[in-house]
Design a protein around this motif. Structure first.
Motif, mmCIF file in Angstrom:
data_model
loop_
_atom_site.group_PDB
_atom_site.id
_atom_site.type_symbol
_atom_site.label_atom_id
_atom_site.label_comp_id
_atom_site.label_asym_id
_atom_site.label_seq_id
_atom_site.Cartn_x
_atom_site.Cartn_y
_atom_site.Cartn_z
ATOM 1 N N ASP A 124 0.800 -1.228 0.000
ATOM 2 C CA ASP A 124 0.000 0.000 0.000
ATOM 3 C C ASP A 124 0.832 1.277 0.000
ATOM 4 O O ASP A 124 0.295 2.350 -0.281
ATOM 5 C CB ASP A 124 -0.981 0.000 1.177
ATOM 6 C CG ASP A 124 -0.280 0.015 2.526
ATOM 7 O OD1 ASP A 124 0.883 -0.406 2.591
ATOM 8 O OD2 ASP A 124 -0.908 0.430 3.510
ATOM 9 N N ASP B 180 -4.045 -2.694 -2.399
ATOM 10 C CA ASP B 180 -4.929 -3.251 -1.379
ATOM 11 C C ASP B 180 -5.133 -4.738 -1.630
ATOM 12 O O ASP B 180 -4.849 -5.248 -2.721
ATOM 13 C CB ASP B 180 -6.271 -2.526 -1.353
ATOM 14 C CG ASP B 180 -7.075 -2.711 -2.623
ATOM 15 O OD1 ASP B 180 -7.680 -3.787 -2.778
ATOM 16 O OD2 ASP B 180 -7.082 -1.788 -3.460
ATOM 17 N N THR C 76 -7.797 -6.668 -1.874
ATOM 18 C CA THR C 76 -8.812 -7.082 -2.845
ATOM 19 C C THR C 76 -8.262 -7.019 -4.267
ATOM 20 O O THR C 76 -8.434 -7.956 -5.061
ATOM 21 C CB THR C 76 -10.060 -6.189 -2.731
ATOM 22 O OG1 THR C 76 -10.565 -6.247 -1.395
ATOM 23 C CG2 THR C 76 -11.143 -6.633 -3.716
ATOM 24 N N MET D 235 -2.426 -4.142 4.848
ATOM 25 C CA MET D 235 -2.896 -3.459 3.652
ATOM 26 C C MET D 235 -4.348 -3.064 3.853
ATOM 27 O O MET D 235 -5.038 -3.607 4.723
ATOM 28 C CB MET D 235 -2.780 -4.388 2.423
ATOM 29 C CG MET D 235 -1.394 -4.895 2.127
ATOM 30 S SD MET D 235 -1.437 -6.103 0.769
ATOM 31 C CE MET D 235 -1.979 -5.066 -0.583
ATOM 32 N N PRO D 236 -4.842 -2.111 3.026
ATOM 33 C CA PRO D 236 -6.279 -1.852 3.014
ATOM 34 C C PRO D 236 -7.006 -3.115 2.533
ATOM 35 O O PRO D 236 -6.414 -3.946 1.845
ATOM 36 C CB PRO D 236 -6.415 -0.711 2.000
ATOM 37 C CG PRO D 236 -5.050 -0.093 1.933
ATOM 38 C CD PRO D 236 -4.088 -1.217 2.137
ATOM 39 N N PRO D 237 -8.277 -3.318 2.887
ATOM 40 C CA PRO D 237 -9.146 -2.298 3.476
ATOM 41 C C PRO D 237 -9.089 -2.188 4.997
ATOM 42 O O PRO D 237 -9.450 -1.157 5.545
ATOM 43 C CB PRO D 237 -10.541 -2.755 3.041
ATOM 44 C CG PRO D 237 -10.410 -4.244 2.909
ATOM 45 C CD PRO D 237 -9.026 -4.496 2.402
ATOM 46 N N HIS E 117 -6.311 -2.737 7.092
ATOM 47 C CA HIS E 117 -5.011 -2.329 7.645
ATOM 48 C C HIS E 117 -4.615 -3.157 8.865
ATOM 49 O O HIS E 117 -3.966 -2.659 9.785
ATOM 50 C CB HIS E 117 -5.018 -0.834 8.017
ATOM 51 C CG HIS E 117 -5.163 0.075 6.856
ATOM 52 N ND1 HIS E 117 -4.124 0.391 6.004
ATOM 53 C CD2 HIS E 117 -6.260 0.731 6.372
ATOM 54 C CE1 HIS E 117 -4.543 1.210 5.057
ATOM 55 N NE2 HIS E 117 -5.840 1.427 5.259
ATOM 56 N N ASP F 135 -4.582 -8.070 6.486
ATOM 57 C CA ASP F 135 -5.259 -8.340 5.207
ATOM 58 C C ASP F 135 -4.357 -9.087 4.222
ATOM 59 O O ASP F 135 -4.802 -10.000 3.524
ATOM 60 C CB ASP F 135 -5.718 -7.032 4.564
ATOM 61 C CG ASP F 135 -6.696 -6.274 5.432
ATOM 62 O OD1 ASP F 135 -7.849 -6.109 5.047
ATOM 63 O OD2 ASP F 135 -6.281 -5.832 6.523
#
Length: 232
Positions: free
Chosen positions: A8, A33, A35, A55-57, A59, A62
Motif C-alpha cells: 500500500d 490493497d 482485494t 494493507m487496506p481495506p 489495515h 489483510d
C-alpha cells in the motif's frame, strides 16, 4: 519471473518494482490493497506474489489473509510476505507447504540476498527471517521438544528455516559440513522427524512444532484492535 506486488505504500511499491525490473523480472501487476491483489493474481497468474501484511481495506493482517486464500487457489504460487511486523497466525500454514518466504523490511540488508530469496521461493523453497523464526520458537514451553535442543542446534534450526543448505549453514556458523549434518540429524531425532518426507523436510522440522508456539503466543499475548495480533 512473473511477479505481482501487493503493497500500500506507493513509494515502496514503485521502488520494489523498479528493483525487480532492473534485475530482469517482469512485474505483471502492482496493487495497493488486498482485494486488488487477489484479483490481479487471478488475472495474471504470476509465479510469485510479494505481499505486505498490513494493507487496506482493514489495515490489519489483510495481506496475510489473502496470501492464505491465494495459496489455496494456486498451490504452486510462490508467496513472500514482506513486512515490518511479525504475524504468526497465517504464516505457519503457509510455510509448511514450501514456496513461502517471510522477510522483514527493516532487515533486508543486501539486494542480491533478497533477489536470491525470491528466486528460491518461486522455485518451491523457503526464505524466513531469523527474527520470524525466533518469535515462533521462543519462549519454549516445558512440554515442548524444542527445549531438548542445544543452543547450537537452535542456531542451525533457525538457518534451516531460512532455507539454507548444509553448506550455507556451515559457512554462516564457521563449521564443517559434516558437523552441520550431525546437528541436523540430532535435531530431526529430538523432534521425532527422522522419518519425515525429504521434500521440504528441513522446513517441516521447524514448522511441525512451530504451529503450537504460534497458538501459544497468540493466547498469551492477546489480540489487538479489530482482531489483529498485538505488536511486539
Amino acid at each position: 519471473m512473473r511477479i505481482v506486488i501487493g503493497e500500500d505504500s506507493a513509494l515502496f511499491r514503485e521502488g520494489l518494482a523498479r528493483l525487480l525490473i532492473d534485475a530482469g523480472h517482469e512485474v505483471v501487476a502492482k496493487t495497493g490493497d488486498a482485494t486488488a491483489l487477489a484479483a490481479a493474481v487471478h488475472t495474471t497468474r504470476p509465479q510469485l506474489a510479494i505481499i505486505d501484511i498490513r494493507m487496506p481495506p482493514d489495515h490489519t493482517d489483510d495481506g496475510a489473509r489473502v496470501a492464505r486464500q491465494l495459496r489455496a487457489a494456486f498451490p504452486q504460487l510462490g508467496i513472500v510476505l514482506l513486512s515490518q511486523h511479525v504475524e504468526t497466525r497465517h504464516s505457519v500454514d503457509l510455510v509448511a507447504g514450501g514456496g513461502f518466504g517471510y522477510l522483514l523490511k527493516d532487515r533486508v540488508f543486501d539486494v542480491d540476498d533478497f533477489l536470491d530469496a525470491l528466486s528460491r521461493v518461486a522455485a518451491g523453497g523457503s526464505a524466513l527471517d531469523p527474527e520470524v523464526v525466533a518469535r515462533l520458537i521462543n519462549p519454549a514451553r516445558r512440554d515442548d521438544p524444542l527445549i531438548l535442543l542445544t543452543a547450537r542446534e537452535h542456531e542451525v534450526l533457525g538457518l534451516m528455516a531460512e532455507g539454507r543448505t548444509n553448506v550455507g549453514i556451515a559457512r554462516r556458523l564457521w563449521l564443517s559440513e559434516r558437523t552441520v549434518e550431525t546437528h541436523v540429524s540430532s535435531i530431526m531425532a529430538k523432534l521425532a522427524l527422522a522419518e519425515a518426507e525429504e521434500d521440504h523436510r528441513r522446513v517441516l522440522a521447524v514448522l511441525a512444532h512451530l504451529g503450537r508456539h504460534a497458538s501459544f503466543r497468540s493466547s498469551s499475548h492477546g489480540r489487538g484492535p479489530a482482531g489483529s495480533p498485538s505488536e511486539p
